[in-house]
Structure formats: C-alpha cells, structure tokens
Design a protein around this motif. Sequence first.
Motif, PDB file in Angstrom:
ATOM      1  N   TRP A 125       0.837  -1.197   0.000  1.00  0.00           N
ATOM      2  CA  TRP A 125       0.000   0.000   0.000  1.00  0.00           C
ATOM      3  C   TRP A 125       0.877   1.256   0.000  1.00  0.00           C
ATOM      4  O   TRP A 125       0.627   2.197  -0.751  1.00  0.00           O
ATOM      5  CB  TRP A 125      -0.927  -0.017   1.218  1.00  0.00           C
ATOM      6  CG  TRP A 125      -1.663   1.261   1.417  1.00  0.00           C
ATOM      7  CD1 TRP A 125      -2.830   1.645   0.816  1.00  0.00           C
ATOM      8  CD2 TRP A 125      -1.278   2.354   2.259  1.00  0.00           C
ATOM      9  NE1 TRP A 125      -3.190   2.905   1.239  1.00  0.00           N
ATOM     10  CE2 TRP A 125      -2.242   3.355   2.123  1.00  0.00           C
ATOM     11  CE3 TRP A 125      -0.206   2.570   3.110  1.00  0.00           C
ATOM     12  CZ2 TRP A 125      -2.175   4.562   2.801  1.00  0.00           C
ATOM     13  CZ3 TRP A 125      -0.125   3.770   3.791  1.00  0.00           C
ATOM     14  CH2 TRP A 125      -1.114   4.753   3.637  1.00  0.00           C
ATOM     15  N   GLN A 129       0.879   4.312  -2.644  1.00  0.00           N
ATOM     16  CA  GLN A 129       0.434   5.645  -2.236  1.00  0.00           C
ATOM     17  C   GLN A 129       1.551   6.676  -2.169  1.00  0.00           C
ATOM     18  O   GLN A 129       1.355   7.828  -2.515  1.00  0.00           O
ATOM     19  CB  GLN A 129      -0.241   5.576  -0.848  1.00  0.00           C
ATOM     20  CG  GLN A 129      -1.483   4.734  -0.821  1.00  0.00           C
ATOM     21  CD  GLN A 129      -2.557   5.263  -1.752  1.00  0.00           C
ATOM     22  OE1 GLN A 129      -2.840   6.448  -1.772  1.00  0.00           O
ATOM     23  NE2 GLN A 129      -3.139   4.376  -2.534  1.00  0.00           N
ATOM     24  N   ASP A 170      -4.777   6.258   7.160  1.00  0.00           N
ATOM     25  CA  ASP A 170      -5.078   6.109   5.739  1.00  0.00           C
ATOM     26  C   ASP A 170      -5.072   4.642   5.322  1.00  0.00           C
ATOM     27  O   ASP A 170      -5.928   4.197   4.558  1.00  0.00           O
ATOM     28  CB  ASP A 170      -4.072   6.885   4.891  1.00  0.00           C
ATOM     29  CG  ASP A 170      -4.329   8.378   4.885  1.00  0.00           C
ATOM     30  OD1 ASP A 170      -5.405   8.800   5.353  1.00  0.00           O
ATOM     31  OD2 ASP A 170      -3.458   9.119   4.396  1.00  0.00           O
ATOM     32  N   PHE A 171      -4.105   3.880   5.819  1.00  0.00           N
ATOM     33  CA  PHE A 171      -4.015   2.459   5.476  1.00  0.00           C
ATOM     34  C   PHE A 171      -5.269   1.711   5.917  1.00  0.00           C
ATOM     35  O   PHE A 171      -5.868   0.967   5.141  1.00  0.00           O
ATOM     36  CB  PHE A 171      -2.774   1.847   6.126  1.00  0.00           C
ATOM     37  CG  PHE A 171      -2.695   0.355   5.999  1.00  0.00           C
ATOM     38  CD1 PHE A 171      -2.407  -0.238   4.779  1.00  0.00           C
ATOM     39  CD2 PHE A 171      -2.890  -0.465   7.094  1.00  0.00           C
ATOM     40  CE1 PHE A 171      -2.325  -1.621   4.654  1.00  0.00           C
ATOM     41  CE2 PHE A 171      -2.808  -1.847   6.986  1.00  0.00           C
ATOM     42  CZ  PHE A 171      -2.525  -2.420   5.759  1.00  0.00           C
ATOM     43  N   THR A 174      -8.300   2.356   3.901  1.00  0.00           N
ATOM     44  CA  THR A 174      -8.238   1.740   2.583  1.00  0.00           C
ATOM     45  C   THR A 174      -8.744   0.300   2.599  1.00  0.00           C
ATOM     46  O   THR A 174      -9.351  -0.149   1.630  1.00  0.00           O
ATOM     47  CB  THR A 174      -6.787   1.775   2.060  1.00  0.00           C
ATOM     48  OG1 THR A 174      -6.379   3.140   1.977  1.00  0.00           O
ATOM     49  CG2 THR A 174      -6.665   1.130   0.699  1.00  0.00           C
ATOM     50  N   ASP A 178     -11.193  -0.350  -0.590  1.00  0.00           N
ATOM     51  CA  ASP A 178     -10.454  -0.617  -1.828  1.00  0.00           C
ATOM     52  C   ASP A 178     -11.387  -1.062  -2.942  1.00  0.00           C
ATOM     53  O   ASP A 178     -12.237  -1.930  -2.755  1.00  0.00           O
ATOM     54  CB  ASP A 178      -9.390  -1.683  -1.583  1.00  0.00           C
ATOM     55  CG  ASP A 178      -8.512  -1.903  -2.800  1.00  0.00           C
ATOM     56  OD1 ASP A 178      -8.145  -0.911  -3.447  1.00  0.00           O
ATOM     57  OD2 ASP A 178      -8.215  -3.067  -3.107  1.00  0.00           O
ATOM     58  N   ASP A 179     -11.214  -0.454  -4.090  1.00  0.00           N
ATOM     59  CA  ASP A 179     -11.975  -0.746  -5.309  1.00  0.00           C
ATOM     60  C   ASP A 179     -13.455  -0.377  -5.222  1.00  0.00           C
ATOM     61  O   ASP A 179     -14.224  -0.726  -6.112  1.00  0.00           O
ATOM     62  CB  ASP A 179     -11.844  -2.218  -5.722  1.00  0.00           C
ATOM     63  CG  ASP A 179     -10.446  -2.538  -6.214  1.00  0.00           C
ATOM     64  OD1 ASP A 179      -9.737  -1.609  -6.636  1.00  0.00           O
ATOM     65  OD2 ASP A 179     -10.071  -3.716  -6.173  1.00  0.00           O
ATOM     66  N   SER A 187      -9.952   9.671  -3.033  1.00  0.00           N
ATOM     67  CA  SER A 187      -9.629   8.654  -4.044  1.00  0.00           C
ATOM     68  C   SER A 187      -8.416   7.801  -3.652  1.00  0.00           C
ATOM     69  O   SER A 187      -8.279   6.684  -4.135  1.00  0.00           O
ATOM     70  CB  SER A 187      -9.407   9.303  -5.398  1.00  0.00           C
ATOM     71  OG  SER A 187      -8.281  10.167  -5.334  1.00  0.00           O
ATOM     72  N   ARG A 188      -7.522   8.308  -2.798  1.00  0.00           N
ATOM     73  CA  ARG A 188      -6.341   7.515  -2.424  1.00  0.00           C
ATOM     74  C   ARG A 188      -6.721   6.285  -1.618  1.00  0.00           C
ATOM     75  O   ARG A 188      -5.941   5.355  -1.476  1.00  0.00           O
ATOM     76  CB  ARG A 188      -5.341   8.365  -1.659  1.00  0.00           C
ATOM     77  CG  ARG A 188      -5.745   8.734  -0.245  1.00  0.00           C
ATOM     78  CD  ARG A 188      -4.636   9.562   0.419  1.00  0.00           C
ATOM     79  NE  ARG A 188      -4.957   9.873   1.783  1.00  0.00           N
ATOM     80  CZ  ARG A 188      -5.620  10.944   2.175  1.00  0.00           C
ATOM     81  NH1 ARG A 188      -6.004  11.840   1.281  1.00  0.00           N
ATOM     82  NH2 ARG A 188      -5.883  11.155   3.441  1.00  0.00           N
ATOM     83  N   HIS A 189      -7.936   6.267  -1.056  1.00  0.00           N
ATOM     84  CA  HIS A 189      -8.376   5.099  -0.286  1.00  0.00           C
ATOM     85  C   HIS A 189      -9.020   4.082  -1.191  1.00  0.00           C
ATOM     86  O   HIS A 189      -9.286   2.985  -0.806  1.00  0.00           O
ATOM     87  CB  HIS A 189      -9.355   5.510   0.817  1.00  0.00           C
ATOM     88  CG  HIS A 189      -8.719   6.443   1.812  1.00  0.00           C
ATOM     89  ND1 HIS A 189      -9.164   7.720   2.003  1.00  0.00           N
ATOM     90  CD2 HIS A 189      -7.674   6.289   2.632  1.00  0.00           C
ATOM     91  CE1 HIS A 189      -8.423   8.317   2.920  1.00  0.00           C
ATOM     92  NE2 HIS A 189      -7.508   7.463   3.319  1.00  0.00           N
TER      93      HIS A 189
END
Length: 189
Positions: A125, A129, A170-171, A174, A178-179, A187-189
Amino acid sequence: ARREARGRSAHELQHLIATERRVLQQGASADGMEEAWLAEGMAHLAEEVVGLRLEQLGVRGNLTYEQIGGSQEALDAFQAYHMENYFHLGLFLANPTGGATLAESDPGGLEGLQVRGFAWFFLRWLGDQEGGGDERLLFRRLVDGGPNQLVGTENVESATGRRWADLLADFFATLPADDMELDALDSRH
C-alpha cells in the motif's frame, strides 16, 4: 522444494541486500539493523516484485483470476511468489486489531505470520500511495534507513515525510474501501 526456493531466494536476497547496504556501506552495527516487521515486510515484497516481473505484470495492478489461473505456468508462479503473502495477509485480516503488527524481533508462530501479513500489505500500500510514480526510491530509502540509520516506524516516517499515525489511519481506511467508488472518501483510499 524447488517451488519454495523460487520465492525464498528473492526473500533472502532482500535480507542480504539490506544488510550489505546498512553494514558494509553505512557501517551500521547490529543495533542499526532494521526491526523484524519492516525487514520481513521488505523481504516478502521482494518475493512479490520478482514474481510479478517474471509474470510480466505491473506492481500497481490488481491480480485477477484470469492472470493467476490463466495457465498452469501462471498458477505455479502465483503459488511460488505470492500465495504465502496472501496467506499471511489473511491471518492479519482475520484479526487486524488483536494480533501483533509491529515487532522488533520475529515473534514466531501465528503472531509472526500476522506481523508478516501486515508488513507486506502495508508496504505494498505504501509503495502505491507514497511511491510518487517510482516506488523503488521509497523502498531504497527504507532499506538504507537514512543518514541516521533509522529503524521501524521512525524509518517509515523519515522515508515518507508523514507521521506514522496518519499513515496508519489512511491504510486502515483503505482496507474496507479498496476498489469501491465512494463519493465521500478521498480517491487515495
């Protein structure tokens, strides 16, 4: 044994490279060696990268069933280079807040496998990122530990320029997102 040796070779080569860079190039002592969670995460990441390269796949894509099961060769490569990492990740995801995630030395047993699952997936990840288009530079900074030979979370903070708590927030955001296309989530997540 031959199948296991393929991924294990990449794993152990990463440990040798990290030791060479810290000890021979920077003069680190045993105290300057990386914490187990990050060292093992980097070694498991090396397995993944070598496997993807051999399969002619990119590091930033989502593996699909067609890519993994499209041929016996692709399935063999997945089993040799990726399966163990996904198994470890499954152990971590089964209990993400109850198991160990960080360890200065290898705790062994199930807890050690959870540490490896977290570390590999976190680094994957992080590369996606924070790699800025070329994650190799980020991973080189992590292997080196910077001029002060930092280790563990301090090393990650120095290599990314971000606080550990912010990276973890943030991790973990996510993981469930994700997806998924959620308008309220960055959007980074």
